[in-house]
Design a protein around this motif. Structure first.
Motif, PDB file in Angstrom:
ATOM      1  N   GLU A  58       0.814  -1.220   0.000  1.00  0.00           N
ATOM      2  CA  GLU A  58       0.000   0.000   0.000  1.00  0.00           C
ATOM      3  C   GLU A  58       0.848   1.271   0.000  1.00  0.00           C
ATOM      4  O   GLU A  58       0.346   2.353  -0.299  1.00  0.00           O
ATOM      5  N   GLN A  61       3.357   1.661  -2.046  1.00  0.00           N
ATOM      6  CA  GLN A  61       3.877   1.845  -3.403  1.00  0.00           C
ATOM      7  C   GLN A  61       3.000   2.821  -4.186  1.00  0.00           C
ATOM      8  O   GLN A  61       1.837   3.037  -3.867  1.00  0.00           O
ATOM      9  N   ASP A  62       3.591   3.392  -5.220  1.00  0.00           N
ATOM     10  CA  ASP A  62       2.820   4.354  -6.011  1.00  0.00           C
ATOM     11  C   ASP A  62       1.774   3.631  -6.862  1.00  0.00           C
ATOM     12  O   ASP A  62       1.796   2.404  -7.023  1.00  0.00           O
ATOM     13  N   GLN A  63       0.870   4.405  -7.408  1.00  0.00           N
ATOM     14  CA  GLN A  63      -0.253   3.848  -8.156  1.00  0.00           C
ATOM     15  C   GLN A  63       0.221   3.060  -9.374  1.00  0.00           C
ATOM     16  O   GLN A  63      -0.354   2.024  -9.732  1.00  0.00           O
ATOM     17  N   ALA A  64       1.285   3.536  -9.999  1.00  0.00           N
ATOM     18  CA  ALA A  64       1.782   2.859 -11.196  1.00  0.00           C
ATOM     19  C   ALA A  64       2.251   1.443 -10.867  1.00  0.00           C
ATOM     20  O   ALA A  64       1.966   0.497 -11.619  1.00  0.00           O
ATOM     21  N   TYR A  65       2.945   1.282  -9.753  1.00  0.00           N
ATOM     22  CA  TYR A  65       3.420  -0.050  -9.387  1.00  0.00           C
ATOM     23  C   TYR A  65       2.243  -0.948  -9.015  1.00  0.00           C
ATOM     24  O   TYR A  65       2.190  -2.122  -9.418  1.00  0.00           O
ATOM     25  N   ARG A  66       1.310  -0.415  -8.248  1.00  0.00           N
ATOM     26  CA  ARG A  66       0.165  -1.231  -7.844  1.00  0.00           C
ATOM     27  C   ARG A  66      -0.663  -1.668  -9.057  1.00  0.00           C
ATOM     28  O   ARG A  66      -1.173  -2.793  -9.108  1.00  0.00           O
ATOM     29  N   GLU A  67      -0.776  -0.782 -10.046  1.00  0.00           N
ATOM     30  CA  GLU A  67      -1.497  -1.125 -11.281  1.00  0.00           C
ATOM     31  C   GLU A  67      -0.723  -2.189 -12.071  1.00  0.00           C
ATOM     32  O   GLU A  67      -1.322  -3.058 -12.709  1.00  0.00           O
ATOM     33  N   LYS A  84      -6.179  -3.190 -13.594  1.00  0.00           N
ATOM     34  CA  LYS A  84      -7.642  -3.100 -13.490  1.00  0.00           C
ATOM     35  C   LYS A  84      -8.327  -4.010 -14.507  1.00  0.00           C
ATOM     36  O   LYS A  84      -9.404  -4.552 -14.242  1.00  0.00           O
ATOM     37  N   TYR A 114      -8.297  -6.862  -2.882  1.00  0.00           N
ATOM     38  CA  TYR A 114      -7.340  -7.188  -3.935  1.00  0.00           C
ATOM     39  C   TYR A 114      -7.917  -8.115  -5.006  1.00  0.00           C
ATOM     40  O   TYR A 114      -7.462  -8.094  -6.148  1.00  0.00           O
TER      41      TYR A 114
END
Length: 668
Positions: free
Chosen positions: A594, A596-602, A607, A626
Motif C-alpha cells: 500500500e 507503493q505508487d499507483q503505477a506499481y500497484r497497477e 484493473k 485485492y
C-alpha cells in the motif's frame, strides 16, 4: 500571594493540586483526584530524587519517569510545566483538546518528558522493566572503570488498578528474578477505583506479594509526609540488588471537603462549587483559574535547572570516554542514532533452490548470521526458543550474572514480554525482538497496539503460523490472528513464502521505521523457490511482486502469502497444461504494498485483469480489496482441528487441485 521560605514546598504541592483540578474542570473531563493525592510524591521526585534536564529531555543518562497510572497525567503535565519543559500554561489550559500536547493520557512523542505512552493499566509498569533491562545492558556493555556512563534509574507511579492487572504480576515476577535494582516504583495506595472502594474486588496484601517476588518493599502510612517520602526513596536508591516498591497510603481528592476518599473524585471533574472550596482550603483565590504563584514557578524552575549542570558534567565524562574508548563510543553513537553498521547485509544468508526448511528456521539462521554485525540486536522468546528458533548461538543469556547477555528468557509471560520489548525499544540503543506462536499474539495485543501508537520498533516473531502446525490442534492453530495484526495501524506484517523471502523480510524489518514489525513464520518445511526460474525475493520490499508469469497475457492472477505460494506455483503449472495462463503474485505484506505508487500497484494488479484468486490459510476477510468482485478467496472461516498438517491442508482446501478448480471456475 506571598509565601515564607519554609512553606514554599507545601505551596508548590498545592499549586499542582489546583492546576490539576482547574485543567480537568475546564476540559469537563479527566481524573482530578489522583493528582491531588499524588502531588507530594511528585514534588519529592522532581525536586530532589530524579536527575533530568528540561532543556534536553533526551539526555542519555537521565532518570526515566513512567506514570503507569496514566489517568493521573495532570500531575505529570503540571510538573513538566513548572520545572521548565517545553510546555506552557496555555498547554495546560488546553488539556484534552484536539491537537493539544496535553492529551487525556500521557503520549510519547507528543510532549517532551513523556518517556512512554501509558493509560491501559499495567503497561507502564511492565515498560519500566524493559527500561531497566536496557540500562543494565548498556551499563555492562559500555561502562568502564572511572566512566560510569549509564547509572540512571527508572521511577514509576503505579495505582491500585495497576496492581490488579495480571501483566503487572508477570512483569514484577521477572523483575524480581533478574534483580533489577534500578527500578523504584511508588504505589499510590488510595483505596479507590471508579466503582468505589477497592475492597469491592481487591484486598490482598500487595507488600507481601512483592516481597515474594523478590522486591525490596517499604510501606508509608502518610503520603503527605515529605520527610518519610524522601527517606524511603533514598533507601530505594541504595538498594541495588532488588527492585523497590514503596507503598504509599494516599488520599484521592486530598483537599476536597466533600469528595476526598470517594470515587466521585476519580474520573470526573469536581464541579465548580467544589473547585472553589478546594482553592479556599489551600488559600488560593477561588475566582482565579490556573494560578501559579511567582515564588512557586521560580522554585521549580531552579529545581529543573540543576539538570543542565548534571548533563554538562556527563558530557565532559563522555568526551574523555570517547578519547579512551573510541570504538565503543562509535558503537554507542551508531545505536543511539538508530543506524546499522556498514556491511551487515553482506552477512545475510542465501538459500539454494531445492533446499527445504521452515521459515522459522531460516529466520534463526538470519539472526545468527548478523548477530556479530549488529551488537545491539537482542531478544528471546516466551519460553519457546527451541520452537521459534530465536537463540543467538554465540551469545549468553541476560541474567543477574551476565548483564551483557543478548538472549532473553521472558518465561511464559507473553503479555509482559510485549510491554518489556516496548521499554527496551524506547531506550533507543537496542533493537529488541520477542517470539512466540502466532496464536499467542492475542496475549500481546495491548503492547502491540501501544508500540504502533508510539511508532517504535520492537520486532515480533510469530511462528507456527497456520493450521499447518498440525497435531497441536484447534487451540494452537491461528485463523483470525493474521487479519487482526493487519488491522492495527502502523504495524508492518510480513509473511514470507520461503527462506529467501525470510531473509528479505529481516532486511526490511531492521531498516523499517515508524512502527513495530511482525514476522509470520511457518513451523513446517517449505521448498526454497528457484529465484532464477521465478521472481527474486527482493521484490518483498514492495509488499507484492510478480513471482511468475509464463505468458504475457495471463487470464487470471493467483495471489498468496507464506506456505500457500508453493500451491500457486504448482497450480500455475497445472493450469498451463490446460492452456490457461496465470500470473502468480507473492504478497507477503499488504502494508508495504500500500506504500507503493499507483503505477506499481497497477502493474501488479491491472484493473483490466479482474479474475483473481487469493489463497491464504487464515481468515479471508480483507482479501476482497485485492481480488475485486470478479475474484475469489480460499481461506479459513472456522477453527482448525488436531491432525497431521498434510491432512488438514487437504481437508481445508489447500491443495493444488482445489486451487485449479476454483481458478477455472473464475474464468468459466
Amino acid at each position: 500571594m506571598s509565601v515564607k521560605e519554609d512553606s514554599i514546598q507545601q505551596l508548590g504541592i498545592n499549586t499542582v493540586r489546583v492546576l490539576s483540578i482547574d485543567a480537568v474542570q475546564k476540559a469537563n473531563s479527566g481524573h482530578p483526584g489522583t493528582p491531588m493525592g499524588l502531588a507530594p510524591i511528585g514534588h519529592v521526585l522532581w525536586t530532589e530524587s530524579m536527575k533530568y534536564n528540561p532543556k534536553n529531555p533526551e539526555w542519555a543518562n537521565r532518570d526515566r519517569f513512567i506514570l503507569s497510572a496514566g489517568h493521573a497525567c495532570m500531575l505529570q503535565y503540571s510538573f513538566l510545566y513548572l520545572t521548565g519543559y517545553d510546555l506552557s500554561l496555555d498547554d495546560l489550559k488546553n488539556f484534552r483538546q484536539l491537537n493539544s500536547k496535553t492529551a487525556g493520557h500521557p503520549e510519547y512523542g507528543l510532549l517532551d518528558g513523556i518517556e512512554v505512552t501509558t493509560g491501559p493499566l499495567g503497561q507502564g509498569f511492565a515498560n519500566g522493566v524493559g527500561f531497566a533491562i536496557a540500562q543494565k545492558h548498556l551499563a555492562a556493555r559500555f561502562n568502564k572503570p572511572e566512566f560510569e556512563l549509564f547509572d540512571y534509574k527508572i521511577y514509576a507511579i503505579c495505582s491500585d488498578g495497576d496492581m490488579m492487572e495480571g501483566m503487572t504480576s508477570e512483569a514484577a515476577s521477572i523483575a524480581g528474578h533478574l534483580q533489577l535494582g534500578n527500578l523504584i516504583y511508588l504505589y499510590d495506595d488510595n483505596h479507590i477505583t471508579i466503582e468505589g472502594n477497592t475492597d469491592l474486588a481487591f484486598n490482598e496484601d500487595v507488600a507481601q506479594r512483592f516481597e515474594a517476588y523478590g522486591w525490596h518493599v517499604q510501606v508509608l502510612p502518610d503520603g503527605n509526609d515529605l520527610e518519610a517520602l524522601s527517606a524511603a526513596i533514598k533507601n530505594a536508591q541504595k538498594e541495588t540488588a532488588r527492585p523497590s516498591l514503596i507503598k504509599v497510603r494516599t488520599h484521592i481528592g486530598f483537599g476536597s471537603p466533600n469528595k476526598v476518599n470517594t470515587a466521585a473524585a476519580h474520573g470526573a471533574p469536581l464541579g465548580e462549587a467544589e473547585v472553589k472550596l478546594v482553592k479556599e482550603n489551600f488559600s488560593f483565590n477561588p475566582d482565579q483559574s490556573f494560578e501559579v504563584p511567582a515564588e512557586v514557578l521560580k522554585y521549580y524552575r531552579e529545581a529543573g535547572s540543576r539538570g543542565s549542570k548534571l548533563e554538562a558534567d556527563w558530557n565532559t565524562l563522555y568526551s574523555a570516554y570517547k578519547k579512551k574508548y573510541p570504538k565503543l563510543a562509535a558503537e554507542y553513537e551508531l545505536a543511539k542514532n538508530g543506524k546499522l553498521p556498514d556491511g551487515w547485509k553482506d552477512k545475510l544468508p542465501v538459500f539454494k533452490a531445492g533446499d527445504k526448511l521452515a521459515t522459522r528456521k531460516a529466520s534463526g539462521q538470519v539472526l545468527n548470521a548478523i548477530a556479530d554485525q549488529i551488537p545491539n540486536l537482542m531478544g528471546g522468546s516466551a519460553d519457546l526458543s527451541p520452537s521459534t528458533d530465536t537463540d543467538l548461538k554465540n551469545y549468553g543469556s541476560f541474567s543477574t550474572d551476565n548483564r551483557e547477555g543478548r538472549i532473553f528468557h521472558f518465561g511464559i509471560r507473553e503479555h509482559a514480554m510485549g510491554a518489556i520489548l516496548n521499554g527496551m525499544a524506547l531506550s533507543h540503543c537496542i533493537i529488541p525482538y520477542g517470539a512466540t506462536f502466532l496464536i499467542f499474539s492475542d496475549y500481546m495485543r495491548p503492547p502491540i497496539r501501544l508500540a504502533a501508537i508510539m511508532k517504535i520498533k520492537p520486532i515480533f516473531i510469530y511462528t507456527h503460523d497456520s493450521i499447518g502446525l498440525g497435531e497441536d490442534g484447534t487451540t494452537h492453530q491461528p485463523v483470525e490472528q493474521l487479519l487482526g495484526l493487519r488491522s492495527v495501524p502502523n504495524v508492518l506484517v510480513i509473511r514470507p513464502a520461503d527462506a529467501n523471502e525470510t531473509v528479505a523480510a529481516w532486511r526490511v524489518a531492521l531498516e523499517h521505521q515508524g512502527g513495530p514489525v511482525a514476522l509470520i513464520l511457518t513451523r513446517q518445511d517449505l521448498p526454497v523457490i528457484d529465484q532464477d526460474k521465478y521472481g527474486k525475493a527482493a521484490g518483498l520490499e514492495k509488499g507484492a511482486y510478480i513471482l511468475s508469469e509464463p505468458h504475457e497475457n495471463p487470464a487470471l492472477i493467483l495471489i498468496g502469502t507464506g506456505s500457500e505460494v508453493q500451491l500457486l506455483l504448482a497450480a500455475q503449472e497445472e493450469l498451463k497444461a490446460k492452456n490457461v495462463a496465470a500470473r502468480v503474485v507473492s504478497m507477503p505484506s499488504w502494508e508495504l504494498f500500500e506504500k507503493q505508487d499507483q503505477a506499481y500497484r497497477e502493474k501488479i494488479f491491472p484493473k483490466a485483469l479482474r479474475h483473481r484468486l487469493a489463497v491464504e490459510a487464515g481468515s479471508p476477510l480483507g482479501w476482497h480489496q485485492y481480488v475485486t468482485d470478479d475474484g475469489d478467496v480460499i481461506g479459513i472461516d472456522k477453527f482448525g482441528e488436531s491432525a497431521p498438517a498434510a491432512e488438514l491442508m487437504k481437508a481445508y482446501g489447500f491443495t493444488v487441485d482445489n486451487v485449479v478448480k476454483r481458478a477455472l471456475k473464475l474464468i468459466s
